[in-house]
Design a protein around this motif. Structure first.
Motif, PDB file in Angstrom:
ATOM      1  N   SER A 114      56.192  63.402 -25.413  1.00 18.66           N
ATOM      2  CA  SER A 114      55.836  62.150 -24.260  1.00 18.66           C
ATOM      3  C   SER A 114      57.188  61.797 -24.617  1.00 18.66           C
ATOM      4  CB  SER A 114      54.540  61.096 -25.578  1.00 18.66           C
ATOM      5  OG  SER A 114      54.907  60.584 -26.512  1.00 18.66           O
ATOM      6  N   LEU A 115      58.228  61.953 -25.213  1.00 16.37           N
ATOM      7  CA  LEU A 115      59.375  61.263 -24.743  1.00 16.37           C
ATOM      8  C   LEU A 115      59.338  61.149 -23.452  1.00 16.37           C
ATOM      9  CD1 LEU A 115      62.871  60.942 -27.445  1.00 16.37           C
ATOM     10  CD2 LEU A 115      62.664  61.342 -24.202  1.00 16.37           C
ATOM     11  N   PRO A 116      59.534  61.382 -22.701  1.00 14.48           N
ATOM     12  CA  PRO A 116      60.421  61.964 -21.268  1.00 14.48           C
ATOM     13  C   PRO A 116      59.848  60.635 -20.512  1.00 14.48           C
ATOM     14  CG  PRO A 116      60.360  63.679 -22.047  1.00 14.48           C
ATOM     15  CD  PRO A 116      59.300  63.711 -23.088  1.00 14.48           C
ATOM     16  N   LYS A 117      58.385  60.740 -21.101  1.00 11.23           N
ATOM     17  CA  LYS A 117      57.455  59.494 -19.994  1.00 11.23           C
ATOM     18  C   LYS A 117      58.077  57.891 -20.099  1.00 11.23           C
ATOM     19  CE  LYS A 117      53.501  59.215 -20.142  1.00 11.23           C
ATOM     20  NZ  LYS A 117      51.602  59.869 -20.924  1.00 11.23           N
ATOM     21  N   HIS A 118      57.985  58.060 -21.599  1.00  7.46           N
ATOM     22  CA  HIS A 118      58.100  56.870 -22.628  1.00  7.46           C
ATOM     23  C   HIS A 118      59.672  56.167 -22.017  1.00  7.46           C
ATOM     24  CE1 HIS A 118      54.351  57.673 -25.056  1.00  7.46           C
ATOM     25  NE2 HIS A 118      55.048  57.230 -24.304  1.00  7.46           N
ATOM     26  N   VAL A 165      69.835  58.680 -25.470  1.00 15.25           N
ATOM     27  CA  VAL A 165      70.263  57.370 -26.664  1.00 15.25           C
ATOM     28  C   VAL A 165      69.380  56.361 -26.255  1.00 15.25           C
ATOM     29  CG1 VAL A 165      72.057  56.599 -27.402  1.00 15.25           C
ATOM     30  CG2 VAL A 165      72.285  58.784 -26.230  1.00 15.25           C
ATOM     31  N   ASP A 166      69.492  55.228 -26.163  1.00 17.34           N
ATOM     32  CA  ASP A 166      68.808  53.910 -26.133  1.00 17.34           C
ATOM     33  C   ASP A 166      67.756  54.280 -26.476  1.00 17.34           C
ATOM     34  OD1 ASP A 166      71.127  53.007 -24.851  1.00 17.34           O
ATOM     35  OD2 ASP A 166      70.033  52.778 -22.779  1.00 17.34           O
ATOM     36  N   TYR A 167      66.507  54.980 -25.879  1.00 21.28           N
ATOM     37  CA  TYR A 167      65.609  55.259 -26.254  1.00 21.28           C
ATOM     38  C   TYR A 167      65.465  55.528 -27.914  1.00 21.28           C
ATOM     39  CZ  TYR A 167      60.424  56.415 -26.613  1.00 21.28           C
ATOM     40  OH  TYR A 167      59.180  56.323 -26.755  1.00 21.28           O
ATOM     41  N   GLY A 210      61.201  57.125 -19.603  1.00 16.32           N
ATOM     42  CA  GLY A 210      61.744  57.087 -18.243  1.00 16.32           C
ATOM     43  C   GLY A 210      62.434  58.138 -17.991  1.00 16.32           C
ATOM     44  N   LEU A 211      62.585  59.338 -18.211  1.00 13.80           N
ATOM     45  CA  LEU A 211      63.520  60.384 -17.799  1.00 13.80           C
ATOM     46  C   LEU A 211      62.841  62.021 -17.076  1.00 13.80           C
ATOM     47  CD1 LEU A 211      64.838  60.732 -20.952  1.00 13.80           C
ATOM     48  CD2 LEU A 211      66.481  59.937 -18.970  1.00 13.80           C
ATOM     49  N   LEU A 212      63.425  62.212 -16.323  1.00 17.48           N
ATOM     50  CA  LEU A 212      62.400  63.074 -15.136  1.00 17.48           C
ATOM     51  C   LEU A 212      62.799  64.580 -15.729  1.00 17.48           C
ATOM     52  CD1 LEU A 212      62.479  61.823 -11.793  1.00 17.48           C
ATOM     53  CD2 LEU A 212      60.581  61.531 -13.120  1.00 17.48           C
ATOM     54  N   ARG A 213      62.595  64.765 -17.177  1.00 19.50           N
ATOM     55  CA  ARG A 213      62.972  65.675 -17.968  1.00 19.50           C
ATOM     56  C   ARG A 213      62.102  66.281 -18.846  1.00 19.50           C
ATOM     57  NH1 ARG A 213      67.805  68.915 -17.394  1.00 19.50           N
ATOM     58  NH2 ARG A 213      69.456  66.779 -16.319  1.00 19.50           N
ATOM     59  N   CYS A 214      61.936  67.351 -19.354  1.00 20.18           N
ATOM     60  CA  CYS A 214      60.704  68.128 -20.769  1.00 20.18           C
ATOM     61  C   CYS A 214      61.338  67.431 -21.756  1.00 20.18           C
ATOM     62  CB  CYS A 214      60.541  69.497 -20.389  1.00 20.18           C
ATOM     63  SG  CYS A 214      60.815  70.657 -21.069  1.00 20.18           S
ATOM     64  N   GLY A 215      60.358  67.234 -22.613  1.00 19.23           N
ATOM     65  CA  GLY A 215      60.366  67.277 -24.075  1.00 19.23           C
ATOM     66  C   GLY A 215      61.312  68.242 -24.339  1.00 19.23           C
ATOM     67  N   LYS A 216      61.465  68.770 -24.329  1.00 25.03           N
ATOM     68  CA  LYS A 216      62.878  69.910 -24.877  1.00 25.03           C
ATOM     69  C   LYS A 216      63.957  69.991 -24.674  1.00 25.03           C
ATOM     70  CE  LYS A 216      60.637  74.621 -25.744  1.00 25.03           C
ATOM     71  NZ  LYS A 216      60.575  76.099 -25.638  1.00 25.03           N
ATOM     72  N   HIS A 253      62.696  58.900 -31.835  1.00 26.35           N
ATOM     73  CA  HIS A 253      62.400  60.502 -30.471  1.00 26.35           C
ATOM     74  C   HIS A 253      60.904  60.226 -30.993  1.00 26.35           C
ATOM     75  CE1 HIS A 253      61.035  63.767 -33.421  1.00 26.35           C
ATOM     76  NE2 HIS A 253      62.730  63.059 -34.094  1.00 26.35           N
ATOM     77  N   GLY A 254      59.873  60.308 -32.136  1.00 32.32           N
ATOM     78  CA  GLY A 254      58.603  60.915 -32.175  1.00 32.32           C
ATOM     79  C   GLY A 254      58.322  61.682 -31.934  1.00 32.32           C
TER      80      GLY A 254
END
Length: 309
Positions: free
Chosen positions: A39-43, A26-28, A45-51, A34-35
Motif C-alpha cells: 500500500s506504500l506507493p499509493k500513500h 525517502v520522505d514517506y 504518491g508513487l506510481l510504482r509497485c510495492g515490490k 514503510h508499513g
DNA sequence: AATGCGGCCAACCGCTGCCAT
DNA sequence: TATGGCAGCGGTTGGCCGCAT
C-alpha cells in the motif's frame, strides 16, 4: 513469462528511478515507516509497485548503505561464506554491514566467481572445484585444497543439520521448536550452561525463555541447534561448554526446518535468518571447528588475487 | 567518428515460506 | 487444518557505459 505480474501494470512506472521518486519514497518512509509495501506507493504518491519500492529502499535509499569498491576483507568474507552457504546472498549480506544482497550477488557473479574460476583453471584443477574428492585433495595445491574443503565443509554442515533435525524430531514430546529449546534448556546441557555462565544467566533467560513472539522463539531454538551442530564434527552431539557460552552470546538464528516429512532427508532444509546474525562469525573464528583454516590462510587471499600458481 | 562488443549493475520476475484468518 | 496474502529471496534481464577496432 507466463505468470501474472505481481501488481497491476497499468499506470505503474517501471525502470530506473528518478530523483523525484527517490525523494518521495525517502520522505514517506522517514515520516511513516514503510508499513505495508503493497500500500506504500499509493500513500506515498508513487506510481510504482510495492515490490519496486521495497527493492529501491533496501538496495539504494536505506540509510547505512555502503557504496564503492569492496575491500579485500569484504571479498574474503564473501568467498568464505559463499563456500559454506552457497548462493544465500541475504545471509552473506548480513555479515557485511552496509552491503546489500543484490550488490554482493552482482559482485560475486561479475568478479569473484570469475577470479576463482580462473584461479582453478590456472591450476588445471577445475574438476576438483566442482566435484570435491577428499582422496584427491592431498595431491593438489593448497589453494585447490581450500576450494575443495569449502565445498566439503558446506556439504558436511548440511548433513549435520539433517541429522540434527532428525534427532530433534525424534523427541517424543517435541512438536514445536520452542519445545525443543525448552527441553535442551532444562537438560544437563542447559544446567551446565547455566552453571558456567551464571553471570549471564539473566540475559539468557530473558532472551531465550520469555520471548513473546513465535519467531523469536524459533531464533532461540536455533541457537541451541547451532550449539549442537558446531560440535558434532567429531563424535559427540553434546556441545562443549565453552562453545555453548560463545554461541549464547550471539543474537543469531540458525533455524533447522522441522517438518516431519523432510527431516533427515533434505540436505537443504535449513536456513540462516536475521540480519544481526553473528553465528557465521563464530563459525569462522571457532578454533576447534572445521572452519578455522578459513580465517587464517594466505592461500585464500592468493586465490582472490589470482596469484596462486 | 562510428560501430560493435562485453562488462557491470539496477531493477524486475517468479518462487518460497511465513503469517493471519 | 486449509487457504490466501504478503514479504523476502535468488535468478535473470536489459540498458548503460567503456573499450577496442
Amino acid at each position: 513469462m507466463g505468470k501474472a505480474p505481481c501488481c497491476e501494470k497499468h499506470g505503474v512506472r517501471r525502470g530506473a528511478w528518478t530523483p523525484e521518486e527517490d525523494q518521495s519514497l525517502v520522505d514517506y518512509i522517514h515520516k511513516h515507516g514503510h508499513g505495508s509495501w503493497r500500500s506504500l506507493p499509493k500513500h506515498a504518491g508513487l506510481l510504482r509497485c510495492g515490490k519496486s519500492c521495497r527493492l529501491r529502499w533496501i538496495n539504494y535509499l536505506r540509510p547505512g548503505i555502503k557504496r564503492g569498491p569492496f575491500t579485500s576483507e569484504e571479498e574474503s568474507t564473501i568467498v568464505q561464506l559463499h563456500g559454506m552457504l552457497g548462493n544465500r546472498w541475504a545471509s552473506i549480506a548480513s555479515q557485511l554491514p552496509g552491503r546489500t544482497d543484490n550488490e554482493i550477488k552482482n559482485y560475486w557473479n561479475t568478479h569473484l566467481k570469475k577470479r576463482l574460476l580462473r584461479s582453478c583453471y590456472s591450476q588445471r584443477a577445475k574438476q576438483l572445484c566442482v566435484i570435491p574428492d577428499p582422496t584427491i585433495v592431498k595431491s593438489e595445491s593448497p589453494s585447490t585444497r581450500h576450494m575443495v574443503q569449502w565445498e566439503s565443509v558446506r556439504v558436511e554442515a548440511e548433513a549435520r543439520l539433517s541429522m540434527e533435525s532428525t534427532m530433534l524430531n525424534s523427541w517424543p514430546t517435541s512438536k514445536t521448536c520452542p519445545d525443543h529449546f525448552l527441553q535442551l534448556w532444562n537438560s544437563e546441557v542447559g544446567k551446565s550452561f547455566r552453571m558456567i555462565k551464571g553471570k549471564e544467566e539473566g540475559v539468557v533467560s530473558q532472551s531465550l525463555v520469555s520471548q513473546p513472539s513465535s519467531s523469536s522463539k524459533l531464533e532461540s531454538c536455533s541457537d541451541v541447534s547451532l550449539q549442537v551442530k558446531n560440535n558434532t564434527g567429531n563424535s559427540s552431539c553434546i556441545p562443549k561448554l565453552e562453545d555453548v557460552s560463545m554461541v549464547h552470546e550471539q543474537t543469531s538464528s540458525y533455524k533447522p526446518k522441522l517438518d516431519d516429512d523432510t527431516a533427515g532427508s533434505d540436505s537443504g532444509n535449513y536456513e540462516f535468518l536475521d540480519t544481526s546474525d553473528s553465528t557465521l562469525k563464530h563459525l569462522l573464528h571457532m578454533p576447534d571447528s572445521d572452519m578455522g583454516f578459513l580465517g587464517q590462510n594466505d592461500h585464500f587471499q592468493n586465490l582472490l588475487d589470482g596469484t596462486c600458481d
